[in-house]
Design an enzyme around this catalytic site. Structure first.
Site, PDB file in Angstrom:
ATOM      1  N   MET A   1      32.711  45.480  40.011  1.00  0.00           N
ATOM      2  CA  MET A   1      32.094  45.762  38.714  1.00  0.00           C
ATOM      3  C   MET A   1      32.568  44.808  37.625  1.00  0.00           C
ATOM      4  O   MET A   1      31.866  44.602  36.632  1.00  0.00           O
ATOM      5  CB  MET A   1      32.336  47.211  38.304  1.00  0.00           C
ATOM      6  CG  MET A   1      31.593  48.233  39.155  1.00  0.00           C
ATOM      7  SD  MET A   1      29.796  48.022  39.131  1.00  0.00           S
ATOM      8  CE  MET A   1      29.422  48.475  37.441  1.00  0.00           C
TER       9      MET A   1
ATOM     10  N   VAL B   1      30.957  48.668  46.845  1.00  0.00           N
ATOM     11  CA  VAL B   1      31.219  48.222  45.481  1.00  0.00           C
ATOM     12  C   VAL B   1      32.438  48.976  44.947  1.00  0.00           C
ATOM     13  O   VAL B   1      32.551  50.186  45.145  1.00  0.00           O
ATOM     14  CB  VAL B   1      30.006  48.545  44.566  1.00  0.00           C
ATOM     15  CG1 VAL B   1      30.294  48.184  43.120  1.00  0.00           C
ATOM     16  CG2 VAL B   1      28.739  47.871  45.070  1.00  0.00           C
ATOM     17  N   CYS B   2      33.326  48.255  44.265  1.00  0.00           N
ATOM     18  CA  CYS B   2      34.426  48.911  43.547  1.00  0.00           C
ATOM     19  C   CYS B   2      34.648  48.160  42.230  1.00  0.00           C
ATOM     20  O   CYS B   2      33.759  47.456  41.755  1.00  0.00           O
ATOM     21  CB  CYS B   2      35.699  48.977  44.394  1.00  0.00           C
ATOM     22  SG  CYS B   2      36.519  47.399  44.649  1.00  0.00           S
ATOM     23  N   ARG B   3      35.804  48.279  41.645  1.00  0.00           N
ATOM     24  CA  ARG B   3      36.078  47.649  40.355  1.00  0.00           C
ATOM     25  C   ARG B   3      36.181  46.130  40.474  1.00  0.00           C
ATOM     26  O   ARG B   3      35.555  45.389  39.732  1.00  0.00           O
ATOM     27  CB  ARG B   3      37.366  48.225  39.758  1.00  0.00           C
ATOM     28  CG  ARG B   3      37.741  47.637  38.418  1.00  0.00           C
ATOM     29  CD  ARG B   3      39.050  48.253  37.895  1.00  0.00           C
ATOM     30  NE  ARG B   3      39.628  47.409  36.874  1.00  0.00           N
ATOM     31  CZ  ARG B   3      40.419  46.368  37.102  1.00  0.00           C
ATOM     32  NH1 ARG B   3      40.754  46.041  38.325  1.00  0.00           N
ATOM     33  NH2 ARG B   3      40.900  45.655  36.104  1.00  0.00           N
TER      34      ARG B   3
ATOM     35  N   GLY C   1      36.645  44.439  43.887  1.00  0.00           N
ATOM     36  CA  GLY C   1      36.374  43.950  45.237  1.00  0.00           C
ATOM     37  C   GLY C   1      37.464  44.239  46.244  1.00  0.00           C
ATOM     38  O   GLY C   1      37.279  44.033  47.442  1.00  0.00           O
TER      39      GLY C   1
END
Length: 122
Positions: free
Chosen positions: A99, A70-72, A74
């Site tokens: 996110m 998971v990141c901001r 993708g």
């Protein structure tokens, strides 16, 4: 998991939400953003291992597990997924919307910043 990008399965928020509900011990969900981003808001109980630290700890990850990154948005999580694949990990998945697409519950603060990779498996 209808989509794959560069050989990496992509999941959306609804699929990640389902994974969180099923709590499979073989699936480890990892936030790979930087500490500052994580502190501002993260999915509850998801551990943080910043992307920048992964090359130094990659050998401590368990290759038998499945990882969802998971990141901001993708992008970084896709890069981490590709890196894991290059290192011989077979089961890696990217949360494609990151996110920015998460509308579920979030927490703030240093809830689960991983200091020792072994803590991911407890």
């Amino acid at each position: 998991m209808a989509e794959e990008r560069d050989g990496i399965p992509q999941i959306e928020a609804s699929e990640l939400e389902q994974l969180l509900k099923t709590k499979d011990d073989n699936t480890v969900i990892v936030d790979v953003r930087e500490v500052e981003e994580y502190v501002e808001g993260h999915i509850p109980n998801i551990p943080l291992v910043p992307m920048s630290s992964i090359p130094m700890v990659i050998d401590e990850f368990d290759k038998s597990k499945e990882y969802v990154f998971v990141c901001r948005s993708g992008g970084r999580s896709q890069n981490v997924s590709l890196y894991f694949k290059d290192q011989g990990f077979e089961k890696v998945i990217n949360f494609s919307g990151g996110m920015l697409s998460w509308h579920g519950e979030t927490n703030e603060g240093m809830e689960n910043v991983v200091k020792d990779i072994k803590d991911l498996y407890k």
